[in-house]
Design an enzyme around this catalytic site. Structure first.
Site, PDB file in Angstrom:
ATOM      1  N   TYR A   1       0.835  -1.218   0.000  1.00  0.00           N
ATOM      2  CA  TYR A   1       0.000   0.000   0.000  1.00  0.00           C
ATOM      3  C   TYR A   1       0.867   1.265   0.000  1.00  0.00           C
ATOM      4  CZ  TYR A   1      -4.620   2.164   0.718  1.00  0.00           C
ATOM      5  OH  TYR A   1      -5.792   2.862   0.581  1.00  0.00           O
TER       6      TYR A   1
ATOM      7  N   LYS B   1      -3.342   8.080   3.116  1.00  0.00           N
ATOM      8  CA  LYS B   1      -4.531   7.822   3.957  1.00  0.00           C
ATOM      9  C   LYS B   1      -4.299   8.317   5.384  1.00  0.00           C
ATOM     10  CE  LYS B   1      -7.662   5.906   1.257  1.00  0.00           C
ATOM     11  NZ  LYS B   1      -8.752   6.772   0.773  1.00  0.00           N
TER      12      LYS B   1
END
Ligand code: NAP
Length: 256
Positions: A155, A162
Site C-alpha cells: 500500500y 490515507k
C-alpha cells in the site's frame, strides 16, 4: 419513511457499479435522498453511463478535485439547485504506479505529491469549497479510508496519503464543527473495485481478511460499507465528528 427522506447529497467517486460510492448513491435514493454525482476528467462519461444503473436518474457534474475552479462550479450549481447540502461523500483516491506495490523507497516527491493532493488534501478542498451549503443544513462530510494506523504490504505511499487523509478529517472536524458540520470517516475492509484492482498484490489483503476478520468478509459486498456511510450522513449520528468507524468485519480489533 426512508432514513434519508428530503436529504440532498453530493456523491463523488462513482466510476463503475462496483465503486463503493455507487452503492452509497443507490441506497441513498432508495432511502429517499436526492442525489447528484460527480465524475472526473476523461472518466466523466463512464460515471454518466454508470449513473443510468441507479434506481432514479440523477445529474453528473464534472469535478476533478485537484481543480479549484471545478469545485467552485459544483458549489455554484448546488447553491442554485438546492441552496443547502445535507451530505457529501468523498470517495476519491489515486496514487501514481510508482507509489504502490512495494516500491516505497524509490517513489519520488513528484509522484508522492500527486497521491497526497488527490487522496488527502482533496478532503479539505471539497469540504472547504462546499462549506456555506453544508453549514446551511448542519451537513455531514463522510470520507472512505483504509486503516492508516499501521503499515501494510504494497500500500506504501497510498498508506501515507490515507494517514494524512485521516488527520485532515480530524482538523476539518475541529474547523467546521462550530458551523454544525460533522466530518467522519468510514474505514473499510478490502473491496474489489477499480481502485483496488490497480494495487498490485491487493489479493494478499483479501486473504488476510478471510483468515482474521471475526465476522468474515466478502470482497464483493459494498453494501455494508454503504449502509454505515449513509448512517453517518443521516440524523442518527448528530453529535459524532472526527470519528473513524471501521466496517471491516472486526479485522482491526484482532491481534493475530
Ligand atoms: P473506484 O471505484 O475506483 O473509485 C475511486 C474514485 O476516485 C474514482 O471515481 C476516481 O475517478 C476518483 N478519482 C481519482 N482521482 C480523482 C480526482 N482527481 N478528482 C476526482 N475524483 C478522482 O474505487 P473505490 O474503491 O470505490 O474507492 C473509493 C474510495 O474508497 C477511495 O478513497 C478508496 O481509497 C477508498 N477505499 C477503498 C477500499 C477498497 O478496498 N476498495 C477500502 C478502503 C477505502 P477517475 O477514475 O475518473 O479518476
Amino acid at each position: 419513511m426512508g432514513l434519508m427522506d428530503s436529504k440532498k447529497l453530493l456523491i463523488t467517486g462513482v466510476l463503475t457499479d462496483a465503486s463503493l460510492a455507487f452503492e452509497v448513491a443507490k441506497l441513498a435514493q432508495m432511502e429517499g435522498a436526492e442525489v447528484v454525482l460527480t465524475g472526473a476528467g476523461r472518466a466523466l462519461r463512464l460515471t454518466e453511463r454508470t449513473a443510468r444503473k441507479l434506481p432514479e436518474t440523477c445529474d453528473v457534474l464534472a469535478l476533478d478535485v485537484t481543480q479549484p475552479n471545478e469545485i467552485e462550479a459544483v458549489f455554484l450549481d448546488l447553491q442554485e439547485r438546492w441552496g443547502r447540502l445535507d451530505g457529501v461523500l468523498h470517495a476519491i483516491g489515486f496514487a501514481p504506479e510508482a507509489c504502490l506495490g512495494g516500491n516505497f523507497l524509490n517513489a519520488d516527491w513528484e509522484d508522492v505529491s500527486v497521491a497526497l493532493h488527490v487522496s488527502a488534501y482533496s478532503l479539505k478542498a471539497l469540504a472547504g469549497g462546499l462549506q456555506p451549503l453544508l453549514a446551511e443544513a448542519n451537513g455531514s462530510v463522510v470520507g472512505l479510508t483504509f486503516d492508516a494506523s499501521v503499515a501494510w504490504p504494497v500500500y506504501d505511499w497510498m498508506g501515507v496519503a490515507k494517514a494524512a487523509f485521516e488527520s485532515t478529517a480530524r482538523y476539518l472536524a475541529k474547523s467546521l464543527g462550530p458551523q454544525g458540520i460533522r466530518v467522519n470517516l468510514v474505514s473499510a475492509g478490502p473491496i474489489r473495485t477499480m481502485a483496488a484492482k490497480s494495487i498490485p498484490g491487493f489479493g494478499d489483503f483479501e486473504d488476510a481478511w478471510q483468515q482474521r476478520a471475526p465476522l468474515g468478509w466478502d470482497v464483493h459486498d459494498q453494501n455494508s460499507v454503504a449502509r454505515t456511510t449513509l448512517a453517518m450522513m443521516s440524523d442518527w449520528f448528530p453529535m459524532t465528528t472526527g470519528e473513524i468507524i471501521h466496517v471491516d468485519g472486526g479485522y482491526h480489533a484482532m491481534g493475530a
